[in-house]
Design a protein around this motif. Structure first.
Motif, mmCIF file in Angstrom:
data_model
loop_
_atom_site.group_PDB
_atom_site.id
_atom_site.type_symbol
_atom_site.label_atom_id
_atom_site.label_comp_id
_atom_site.label_asym_id
_atom_site.label_seq_id
_atom_site.Cartn_x
_atom_site.Cartn_y
_atom_site.Cartn_z
ATOM 1 N N LYS A 93 0.831 -1.208 0.000
ATOM 2 C CA LYS A 93 0.000 0.000 0.000
ATOM 3 C C LYS A 93 0.868 1.262 0.000
ATOM 4 N N VAL A 94 1.906 1.257 -0.814
ATOM 5 C CA VAL A 94 2.851 2.373 -0.860
ATOM 6 C C VAL A 94 2.331 3.446 -1.814
ATOM 7 N N CYS A 95 2.293 4.670 -1.326
ATOM 8 C CA CYS A 95 1.930 5.836 -2.132
ATOM 9 C C CYS A 95 3.188 6.699 -2.273
ATOM 10 N N PRO A 96 3.165 7.753 -3.068
ATOM 11 C CA PRO A 96 4.353 8.596 -3.208
ATOM 12 C C PRO A 96 4.852 9.185 -1.880
ATOM 13 N N VAL A 97 3.958 9.544 -0.983
ATOM 14 C CA VAL A 97 4.368 10.066 0.323
ATOM 15 C C VAL A 97 5.052 8.970 1.140
ATOM 16 N N CYS A 98 4.487 7.753 1.099
ATOM 17 C CA CYS A 98 5.090 6.610 1.790
ATOM 18 C C CYS A 98 6.455 6.294 1.199
ATOM 19 N N ALA A 99 6.601 6.452 -0.099
ATOM 20 C CA ALA A 99 7.877 6.186 -0.762
ATOM 21 C C ALA A 99 8.970 7.076 -0.194
ATOM 22 N N LYS A 100 8.654 8.338 0.016
ATOM 23 C CA LYS A 100 9.625 9.263 0.604
ATOM 24 C C LYS A 100 9.967 8.852 2.036
ATOM 25 N N LYS A 101 8.978 8.355 2.760
ATOM 26 C CA LYS A 101 9.193 7.889 4.126
ATOM 27 C C LYS A 101 10.112 6.662 4.137
ATOM 28 N N ILE A 102 9.939 5.761 3.185
ATOM 29 C CA ILE A 102 10.792 4.575 3.084
ATOM 30 C C ILE A 102 12.240 4.983 2.833
ATOM 31 N N ILE A 103 12.453 5.943 1.945
ATOM 32 C CA ILE A 103 13.818 6.408 1.680
ATOM 33 C C ILE A 103 14.402 7.060 2.928
ATOM 34 N N ALA A 104 13.644 7.953 3.556
ATOM 35 C CA ALA A 104 14.148 8.687 4.714
ATOM 36 C C ALA A 104 14.438 7.778 5.909
ATOM 37 N N GLU A 105 13.524 6.865 6.201
ATOM 38 C CA GLU A 105 13.669 6.050 7.408
ATOM 39 C C GLU A 105 14.441 4.754 7.163
ATOM 40 N N HIS A 106 14.051 3.988 6.153
ATOM 41 C CA HIS A 106 14.682 2.688 5.950
ATOM 42 C C HIS A 106 16.048 2.818 5.283
ATOM 43 N N VAL A 107 16.093 3.499 4.159
ATOM 44 C CA VAL A 107 17.338 3.567 3.393
ATOM 45 C C VAL A 107 18.373 4.461 4.077
ATOM 46 N N GLU A 108 17.967 5.622 4.551
ATOM 47 C CA GLU A 108 18.940 6.546 5.150
ATOM 48 C C GLU A 108 19.275 6.202 6.601
ATOM 49 N N GLN A 109 18.274 5.764 7.375
ATOM 50 C CA GLN A 109 18.493 5.534 8.803
ATOM 51 C C GLN A 109 18.550 4.060 9.191
ATOM 52 N N GLY A 110 18.211 3.173 8.263
ATOM 53 C CA GLY A 110 18.242 1.748 8.555
ATOM 54 C C GLY A 110 17.091 1.258 9.421
ATOM 55 N N LYS A 111 16.026 2.057 9.540
ATOM 56 C CA LYS A 111 14.863 1.695 10.357
ATOM 57 C C LYS A 111 13.712 1.257 9.448
ATOM 58 N N VAL A 112 13.221 0.050 9.670
ATOM 59 C CA VAL A 112 12.098 -0.458 8.888
ATOM 60 C C VAL A 112 10.849 0.359 9.217
ATOM 61 N N VAL A 113 10.084 0.699 8.208
ATOM 62 C CA VAL A 113 8.844 1.464 8.380
ATOM 63 C C VAL A 113 7.745 0.445 8.686
ATOM 64 N N SER A 114 7.563 0.140 9.957
ATOM 65 C CA SER A 114 6.737 -0.992 10.381
ATOM 66 C C SER A 114 5.272 -0.893 9.975
ATOM 67 N N ASP A 115 4.719 0.302 9.869
ATOM 68 C CA ASP A 115 3.306 0.421 9.527
ATOM 69 C C ASP A 115 3.008 0.085 8.059
ATOM 70 N N LEU A 116 4.032 -0.082 7.230
ATOM 71 C CA LEU A 116 3.846 -0.428 5.822
ATOM 72 C C LEU A 116 4.319 -1.835 5.491
ATOM 73 N N VAL A 117 4.925 -2.537 6.457
ATOM 74 C CA VAL A 117 5.563 -3.827 6.184
ATOM 75 C C VAL A 117 4.539 -4.925 5.916
ATOM 76 N N ILE A 118 4.804 -5.691 4.856
ATOM 77 C CA ILE A 118 4.050 -6.912 4.574
ATOM 78 C C ILE A 118 4.859 -8.090 5.103
ATOM 79 N N SER A 119 6.169 -8.070 4.814
ATOM 80 C CA SER A 119 7.033 -9.189 5.143
ATOM 81 C C SER A 119 8.464 -8.702 5.289
ATOM 82 N N SER A 120 9.203 -9.326 6.190
ATOM 83 C CA SER A 120 10.613 -8.957 6.386
ATOM 84 C C SER A 120 11.404 -10.209 6.703
ATOM 85 N N CYS A 121 12.505 -10.431 5.977
ATOM 86 C CA CYS A 121 13.342 -11.606 6.257
ATOM 87 C C CYS A 121 14.711 -11.435 5.625
#
Length: 123
Positions: A93-121
């Motif tokens: 359920k990623v939208c353009p705003v969520c996409a920016k959040k993924i880059i800022a939090e996951h890619v830059e800070q290494g923190k998974v964006v838990s409210d958008l996660v379907i699966s992680s392994c």
């Protein structure tokens, strides 16, 4: 009419944008661009991800397209993030705003964006 300098600048900017698709050692951010993804806005999400990576000058991040990454649990646009260690996180359920959040939090800070996660392994 554009001047030669303007055209050179545009050419360089486009070359930098295209370099986002080259495989690098860092994060890989992959957008599901199958029929379902395209119908629910995958192109806008891909553009938002690419623009964010470009704007933040994240040279070790690759933004890619793939066919269907969809899973039963996912509605909307699916984005797969693979970190440099090979750990995979699927976002739904990623939208353009969520996409920016993924880059800022996951890619830059290494923190998974838990409210958008379907699966992680790990891979």
């Amino acid at each position: 009419m554009k001047s030669l300098e303007d055209l050179k600048k545009i050419k360089n900017e486009m070359a930098e944008l295209m370099s986002l698709r080259e495989n690098k050692e860092g994060y890989k951010v992959i957008v599901a661009m199958g029929e379902v993804g395209l119908a629910v806005g995958a192109r806008k999400v891909l553009n938002a991800l690419a623009q964010e990576v470009y704007d933040k000058n994240l040279r070790d991040v690759t933004v890619l397209m793939d066919g269907n990454l969809a899973t039963v649990e996912a509605d909307g646009v699916v984005v797969k993030v693979v970190d440099p260690e090979g750990n995979v996180t699927l976002y739904g359920k990623v939208c353009p705003v969520c996409a920016k959040k993924i880059i800022a939090e996951h890619v830059e800070q290494g923190k998974v964006v838990s409210d958008l996660v379907i699966s992680s392994c790990g891979e």
